[in-house]
Design a protein around this motif. Structure first.
Motif, PDB file in Angstrom:
ATOM      1  N   LEU A 148       0.808  -1.219   0.000  1.00  0.00           N
ATOM      2  CA  LEU A 148       0.000   0.000   0.000  1.00  0.00           C
ATOM      3  C   LEU A 148       0.841   1.268   0.000  1.00  0.00           C
ATOM      4  N   LEU A 149       1.936   1.258   0.745  1.00  0.00           N
ATOM      5  CA  LEU A 149       2.775   2.453   0.790  1.00  0.00           C
ATOM      6  C   LEU A 149       3.329   2.790  -0.584  1.00  0.00           C
ATOM      7  N   ASN A 150       3.661   1.786  -1.361  1.00  0.00           N
ATOM      8  CA  ASN A 150       4.151   2.019  -2.711  1.00  0.00           C
ATOM      9  C   ASN A 150       3.085   2.714  -3.552  1.00  0.00           C
ATOM     10  N   TYR A 151       1.863   2.216  -3.466  1.00  0.00           N
ATOM     11  CA  TYR A 151       0.767   2.823  -4.233  1.00  0.00           C
ATOM     12  C   TYR A 151       0.560   4.280  -3.824  1.00  0.00           C
ATOM     13  N   VAL A 152       0.452   4.532  -2.529  1.00  0.00           N
ATOM     14  CA  VAL A 152       0.205   5.890  -2.041  1.00  0.00           C
ATOM     15  C   VAL A 152       1.359   6.807  -2.425  1.00  0.00           C
TER      16      VAL A 152
END
Length: 183
Positions: A148-152
Motif C-alpha cells: 500500500l505504501l508504494n501505491y500511495v
C-alpha cells in the motif's frame, strides 16, 4: 501469529465474530512474511474444505474450533502492480482507475463495477452505503491489500489519491467491522 490469524479468518468466513478480528494490519520488515501470510489466507479462501488436504490446515481448524472452511470470494489489490494513471483492463473489461473500482470489479465483475463507475471516474471513494450494495450478506469475502505504501507514494499527488485512498481504507475498515463474514 500466522496460525492465529488463519484461524480467526476462517471463523469469520463462518460468521463467527467471537475472538476474531475483521481487519489485520501486517507490518514487518522487508522479508518479514507479509505476502506469505496473505497467500495462506488466499488459498484457504478459494479452496474452502479442499484445503484440508494441505499440511498444517488441521492445526488451523483445531485452533478455530471448526470442522469446515467456507469458500470466500477474494479481491486482491497490490500497490506495486496497479496504475491509476493508466488503469487496468483486459479485452472487453471496463477500465478501472481506482482501488475501489478494482475491488468492485473483482467482487462482482462488470455489473458490480458499474455501481462504482462514477466514483472510479471521479476518483471519489465509496461510502458505507455503496459498499453495502457490493457485498452479499450471506457470502464470505477476503480482501487482501499488499504494498500500500508504494501505491500511495506513487499516486498521492494524482487526483489527491493519497488522501482519497486513506479515506477509502477508513470507510472500508469500518464497513468490514460491521459485517461478520468479511476479512
Amino acid at each position: 501469529t500466522l496460525l492465529d490469524m488463519a484461524a480467526q479468518t476462517i471463523r469469520r468466513f463462518s460468521g463467527i465474530t467471537t475472538e476474531t478480528s475483521p481487519v489485520f494490519n501486517l507490518t514487518t520488515q522487508f522479508g518479514g512474511g507479509k505476502t506469505h501470510s496473505l497467500t495462506l489466507l488466499y488459498h484457504l479462501a478459494i479452496s474452502g474444505n479442499k484445503a484440508k488436504k494441505f499440511q498444517g490446515v488441521d492445526r488451523i481448524l483445531t485452533k478455530a474450533d471448526l470442522d469446515e472452511i467456507k469458500t470466500a470470494k477474494v479481491a486482491i489489490f497490490v500497490g506495486t502492480e496497479f496504475s491509476s494513471v493508466n488503469g487496468r483492463s483486459d479485452g472487453d473489461e471496463p477500465v478501472r482507475r481506482t482501488p475501489w473500482g478494482e475491488l468492485a470489479y473483482q467482487i462482482g465483475g462488470t455489473k458490480s463495477f458499474e455501481q462504482f463507475s462514477e466514483l472510479d471516474k471521479s476518483f471519489i471513494p465509496p461510502g458505507g452505503d455503496d459498499l453495502n450494495k457490493l457485498f452479499d450478506k450471506k457470502q464470505p469475502y477476503l480482501i487482501l491489500f499488499d504494498e500500500l505504501l508504494n501505491y500511495v507514494s506513487k499516486h498521492r499527488k494524482y487526483h489527491d489519491l493519497g488522501a482519497q485512498f486513506y479515506n477509502f481504507l477508513q470507510t472500508l475498515t469500518e464497513f468490514v467491522r460491521s459485517r461478520d463474514n468479511i476479512v
